[in-house]
Design an enzyme around this catalytic site. Structure first.
Site, mmCIF file in Angstrom:
data_model
loop_
_atom_site.group_PDB
_atom_site.id
_atom_site.type_symbol
_atom_site.label_atom_id
_atom_site.label_comp_id
_atom_site.label_asym_id
_atom_site.label_seq_id
_atom_site.Cartn_x
_atom_site.Cartn_y
_atom_site.Cartn_z
ATOM 1 N N GLY A 191 33.077 37.296 122.471
ATOM 2 C CA GLY A 191 34.071 36.754 121.548
ATOM 3 C C GLY A 191 33.483 35.866 120.474
ATOM 4 O O GLY A 191 34.207 35.095 119.842
ATOM 5 N N ARG A 192 32.172 35.976 120.244
ATOM 6 C CA ARG A 192 31.456 35.152 119.263
ATOM 7 C C ARG A 192 31.501 33.657 119.604
ATOM 8 O O ARG A 192 31.272 32.814 118.737
ATOM 9 C CB ARG A 192 31.997 35.388 117.842
ATOM 10 C CG ARG A 192 31.810 36.819 117.322
ATOM 11 C CD ARG A 192 30.327 37.178 117.271
ATOM 12 N NE ARG A 192 30.060 38.406 116.539
ATOM 13 C CZ ARG A 192 29.827 39.583 117.109
ATOM 14 N NH1 ARG A 192 29.867 39.703 118.429
ATOM 15 N NH2 ARG A 192 29.550 40.642 116.384
ATOM 16 N N MET A 193 31.777 33.329 120.870
ATOM 17 C CA MET A 193 31.759 31.929 121.307
ATOM 18 C C MET A 193 30.368 31.603 121.842
ATOM 19 O O MET A 193 30.157 31.288 123.018
ATOM 20 C CB MET A 193 32.844 31.691 122.358
ATOM 21 C CG MET A 193 34.247 31.788 121.811
ATOM 22 S SD MET A 193 34.580 30.541 120.516
ATOM 23 C CE MET A 193 34.598 29.047 121.529
#
Length: 214
Positions: A191-193
């Site tokens: 999630g691009r976290m």
């Protein structure tokens, strides 16, 4: 190109926590570098070196890391090249290691200084002979008339050193040591976290760690 919007890779790394970190950034880099070597990455010591002119105009290129220890990170080049001239005028620089297969990056920001002649000569002696001759033949970063002219220069240097057992260190060639003031370890997450943990110099050899938002 419209298809670029659909090019993406989902990161599924296990993450990076503060508890995973070594006491200092070079020790942490050593862990990740060995992971990259064991993963069989092509030229895991390849890094982007970013420099800037005295006026602040940036430039970047790929170079090879040739050593690291508690002092910092070392690479070698022609001092008369663009990067050499820019570092002489403005020693602030940045390094970037992109180990994409592992979903990892390491970002180094610091200052570069020339290594001593003895250390540069010791490394130069380990280079393949053809690369040693190339260091004499190439006026790095300067314009040349043609490929033929480069080949003529190379052939001339081969002839000059044909009877020499050892090719000497050129007076304009040597190493730089990049002493870091920040080193960031970036681990891709779903999630691009992503996890971004940055060591910041706290003086007297100490470091503090900051977590950055992705």
């Amino acid at each position: 190109m419209d298809e670029l919007s659909g090019l993406r890779q989902e990161y599924v790394g296990r993450g990076l926590s503060e508890q995973d970190l070594a006491d200092d950034p070079v020790a942490m880099f050593d862990r990740w570098f060995h992971d990259a070597v064991e993963a069989g990455l092509h030229e895991p010591n390849a890094m982007v070196l970013a420099t800037a002119s005295r006026e602040g105009l940036p430039s970047a290129r790929m170079v090879l890391l040739k050593g690291y220890d508690a002092r910092g990170f070392r690479f070698f080049t022609n001092y008369d090249s663009r990067k050499g001239a820019e570092l002489a005028a403005n020693p602030a620089c940045a390094l970037l290691f992109g180990w994409h297969v592992l979903g990892r990056q390491v970002r180094v920001e610091g200052r570069a200084e020339r290594l001593g002649e003895a250390e540069s000569a010791a490394y130069f002696a380990t280079r393949p002979r053809l690369s040693q001759i190339g260091a004499w033949a190439s006026p790095q970063s300067r314009t040349v008339d043609s490929r033929d002219r480069l080949d003529e220069r190379y052939a001339a240097e081969q002839d000059r050193f044909a009877t020499e057992t050892d090719v000497p260190l050129p007076p304009y060639w040597g190493g730089f040591l990049v002493t870091p003031h920040t080193v960031e370890f970036w681990q891709g997450r779903e999630g691009r976290m992503h996890d971004r943990l940055r060591y910041v110099s706290a003086g007297a050899g100490g470091w503090r760690v900051e977590r950055l938002a992705p």
